[in-house]
Design an enzyme around this catalytic site. Structure first.
Site, PDB file in Angstrom:
ATOM      1  N   HIS A   1       3.533   0.884  -2.940  1.00 20.57           N
ATOM      2  CA  HIS A   1       4.370  -0.449  -2.832  1.00 20.57           C
ATOM      3  C   HIS A   1       5.908  -0.515  -2.974  1.00 20.57           C
ATOM      4  O   HIS A   1       6.322  -1.430  -2.084  1.00 20.57           O
ATOM      5  CB  HIS A   1       3.888  -1.417  -4.248  1.00 20.57           C
ATOM      6  CG  HIS A   1       4.010  -3.082  -3.718  1.00 20.57           C
ATOM      7  ND1 HIS A   1       2.932  -3.483  -2.664  1.00 20.57           N
ATOM      8  CD2 HIS A   1       4.729  -3.809  -4.190  1.00 20.57           C
ATOM      9  CE1 HIS A   1       3.301  -4.800  -2.665  1.00 20.57           C
ATOM     10  NE2 HIS A   1       4.110  -4.979  -3.606  1.00 20.57           N
TER      11      HIS A   1
ATOM     12  N   LYS B   1      -2.978 -11.296   1.930  1.00 19.14           N
ATOM     13  CA  LYS B   1      -3.677 -12.255   0.835  1.00 19.14           C
ATOM     14  C   LYS B   1      -4.141 -13.431   1.434  1.00 19.14           C
ATOM     15  O   LYS B   1      -3.751 -13.920   2.279  1.00 19.14           O
ATOM     16  CB  LYS B   1      -2.593 -12.543  -0.144  1.00 19.14           C
ATOM     17  CG  LYS B   1      -2.229 -10.983  -0.897  1.00 19.14           C
ATOM     18  CD  LYS B   1      -1.428 -11.270  -1.998  1.00 19.14           C
ATOM     19  CE  LYS B   1      -0.926 -10.110  -2.864  1.00 19.14           C
ATOM     20  NZ  LYS B   1       0.019 -10.616  -3.829  1.00 19.14           N
TER      21      LYS B   1
ATOM     22  N   ARG C   1       6.909  -0.679   0.795  1.00 18.76           N
ATOM     23  CA  ARG C   1       6.920  -2.268   1.312  1.00 18.76           C
ATOM     24  C   ARG C   1       8.316  -2.851   0.773  1.00 18.76           C
ATOM     25  O   ARG C   1       8.927  -3.586   1.781  1.00 18.76           O
ATOM     26  CB  ARG C   1       5.934  -2.918   0.968  1.00 18.76           C
ATOM     27  CG  ARG C   1       5.771  -4.614   1.200  1.00 18.76           C
ATOM     28  CD  ARG C   1       4.584  -4.965   0.833  1.00 18.76           C
ATOM     29  NE  ARG C   1       4.494  -6.453   0.488  1.00 18.76           N
ATOM     30  CZ  ARG C   1       4.109  -7.370   1.503  1.00 18.76           C
ATOM     31  NH1 ARG C   1       3.880  -6.921   2.658  1.00 18.76           N
ATOM     32  NH2 ARG C   1       4.233  -8.816   1.169  1.00 18.76           N
TER      33      ARG C   1
ATOM     34  N   TYR D   1      14.695 -10.430  -2.146  1.00 18.85           N
ATOM     35  CA  TYR D   1      15.349  -9.270  -1.533  1.00 18.85           C
ATOM     36  C   TYR D   1      16.781  -9.410  -1.174  1.00 18.85           C
ATOM     37  O   TYR D   1      17.374  -8.523  -1.014  1.00 18.85           O
ATOM     38  CB  TYR D   1      14.687  -9.091  -0.365  1.00 18.85           C
ATOM     39  CG  TYR D   1      13.329  -8.579  -0.537  1.00 18.85           C
ATOM     40  CD1 TYR D   1      13.029  -7.231  -0.955  1.00 18.85           C
ATOM     41  CD2 TYR D   1      12.071  -9.340  -0.239  1.00 18.85           C
ATOM     42  CE1 TYR D   1      11.640  -6.695  -1.203  1.00 18.85           C
ATOM     43  CE2 TYR D   1      10.724  -8.875  -0.434  1.00 18.85           C
ATOM     44  CZ  TYR D   1      10.523  -7.493  -1.153  1.00 18.85           C
ATOM     45  OH  TYR D   1       9.225  -7.019  -1.348  1.00 18.85           O
TER      46      TYR D   1
ATOM     47  N   ARG E   1       1.136  -4.072   2.555  1.00 15.49           N
ATOM     48  CA  ARG E   1       0.539  -3.518   1.427  1.00 15.49           C
ATOM     49  C   ARG E   1      -0.488  -2.385   1.523  1.00 15.49           C
ATOM     50  O   ARG E   1      -1.089  -2.338   2.558  1.00 15.49           O
ATOM     51  CB  ARG E   1      -0.106  -4.844   0.779  1.00 15.49           C
ATOM     52  CG  ARG E   1       0.880  -6.018   0.555  1.00 15.49           C
ATOM     53  CD  ARG E   1      -0.116  -7.461   0.015  1.00 15.49           C
ATOM     54  NE  ARG E   1       0.916  -8.435  -0.429  1.00 15.49           N
ATOM     55  CZ  ARG E   1       0.937  -9.353   0.655  1.00 15.49           C
ATOM     56  NH1 ARG E   1       0.523  -9.335   1.751  1.00 15.49           N
ATOM     57  NH2 ARG E   1       1.742 -10.431   0.396  1.00 15.49           N
TER      58      ARG E   1
ATOM     59  N   HIS F   1       4.319 -13.524   3.308  1.00 17.16           N
ATOM     60  CA  HIS F   1       4.509 -14.487   2.197  1.00 17.16           C
ATOM     61  C   HIS F   1       4.157 -15.707   2.322  1.00 17.16           C
ATOM     62  O   HIS F   1       4.595 -16.216   3.452  1.00 17.16           O
ATOM     63  CB  HIS F   1       6.064 -14.069   1.625  1.00 17.16           C
ATOM     64  CG  HIS F   1       6.636 -12.695   0.993  1.00 17.16           C
ATOM     65  ND1 HIS F   1       7.889 -12.403   1.032  1.00 17.16           N
ATOM     66  CD2 HIS F   1       5.709 -11.998   0.173  1.00 17.16           C
ATOM     67  CE1 HIS F   1       7.855 -11.212   0.248  1.00 17.16           C
ATOM     68  NE2 HIS F   1       6.645 -11.036  -0.067  1.00 17.16           N
TER      69      HIS F   1
END
Length: 299
Positions: free
Chosen positions: A243, A175, A246, A278, A152, A269
């Site tokens: 983004h 994150k 990515r 994806y 990111r 994730h």
């Protein structure tokens, strides 16, 4: 209590207690501030704790009247529910669950990846477009890092100088302060090494790896602007954002045979469900190629 005390407590809870990103903290505090302004008589945790569904609905209606999109309205509702749940805990209410209210439906679009050639061309274009050689080298390094390692933009710009010299892998903090290890391609390592040599500002171990023109941390906005100029020159759509690099990393790895679990780890994730999108992107890409090869199928 005064408005600022309430907002400061909410901000501290989000940033320190929940480890939310600075962007999320700003958005959630702003949503709470708007609610406090609309409900001026509620200045205690106890009064905030008993905000009901009707009040929430009225607040969302006011925001929608201002032109708020479905996605933004859903985010606002999520922020307000969290704020009310926090207020209930602060007030000592036994049931801390927020009022029940269903948000607007959001149609999730598939990520729009760029091709490998476009990703490399974008990196070359930002290098050529830099106001100084070191700035172009810096922007190229950032884009290659996002495309080559699936990072990111916030993750790339949060890297510190102690990451140098780069090895074959890099530890990334994503994150929720979760860390993961990503492999670094030689072209990415070389691009960052070239930037570090050209950078006129000292890259301190505890300072930012990527430095702005005036010596401070490089901002996301500067990277976004550089890529916007590059995609215009190359004739790429507005969806070709930082983004998107990515997304492209994930899509191209999946197309090359990567399994979902490995991809989940590389992307950081929290759930496999976030990675599974994806598979749809890859199928959509294949369909586009098929239709391009068989014009009669374009219906």
């Amino acid at each position: 209590m005064i408005r600022e005390d309430i907002l400061d407590a909410w901000r501290a809870h989000l940033a320190d207690g929940r480890r939310r990103s600075p962007h999320t903290v700003r958005a959630y505090v702003a949503a709470a501030a708007r609610l406090l302004d609309a409900e001026a008589d509620r200045r205690t945790w106890a009064s905030l704790a008993f905000i009901d569904t009707a009040t929430l609905r009225d607040q969302l209606a006011r925001r929608r009247a201002e032109g708020l999109s479905n996605a933004s309205a859903a985010r606002e509702l999520s922020a307000l529910k969290g704020f009310i749940a926090f207020a209930r805990r602060q007030a000592g209410v036994e049931d801390a669950a927020p009022p029940r209210m269903r948000g607007p439906r959001i149609k999730k679009g598939l990520p729009r990846p760029v091709t490998p050639d476009d990703a490399l061309n974008l990196a070359l274009e930002v290098a050529a477009d830099g106001s100084e050689a070191w700035i172009g080298s810096r922007d190229r390094a950032v884009l290659l890092l996002m495309y080559g390692a699936g990072m990111r933009i916030a993750e790339a710009l949060s890297l510190r100088g102690h990451a140098l010299p780069l090895g074959e892998t890099l530890t990334v903090t994503g994150k929720g302060s979760k860390q993961r290890v990503v492999p670094l391609l030689p072209v990415v390592r070389d691009a960052i090494a070239d930037y570090a040599k050209l950078c006129p500002w000292p890259i301190e171990p505890d300072g930012p790896l990527f430095i702005g023109a005036k010596g401070g941390p490089l901002s996301q906005g500067m990277v976004q602007k550089a890529m916007a100029r590059a995609r215009t020159v190359l004739g790429l759509p507005a969806s070709a954002t930082p983004h998107a690099l990515r997304h492209s990393f994930a899509t191209h790895l999946l197309g090359a045979g990567a399994d979902l679990r490995s991809l989940q780890e590389l992307l950081g994730h929290a759930s496999l469900g976030s990675t599974q999108i994806y598979t749809k992107v890859d199928a959509a890409t294949l369909l586009d190629v098929y239709r391009e090869a068989h014009p009669r199928e374009r219906r």
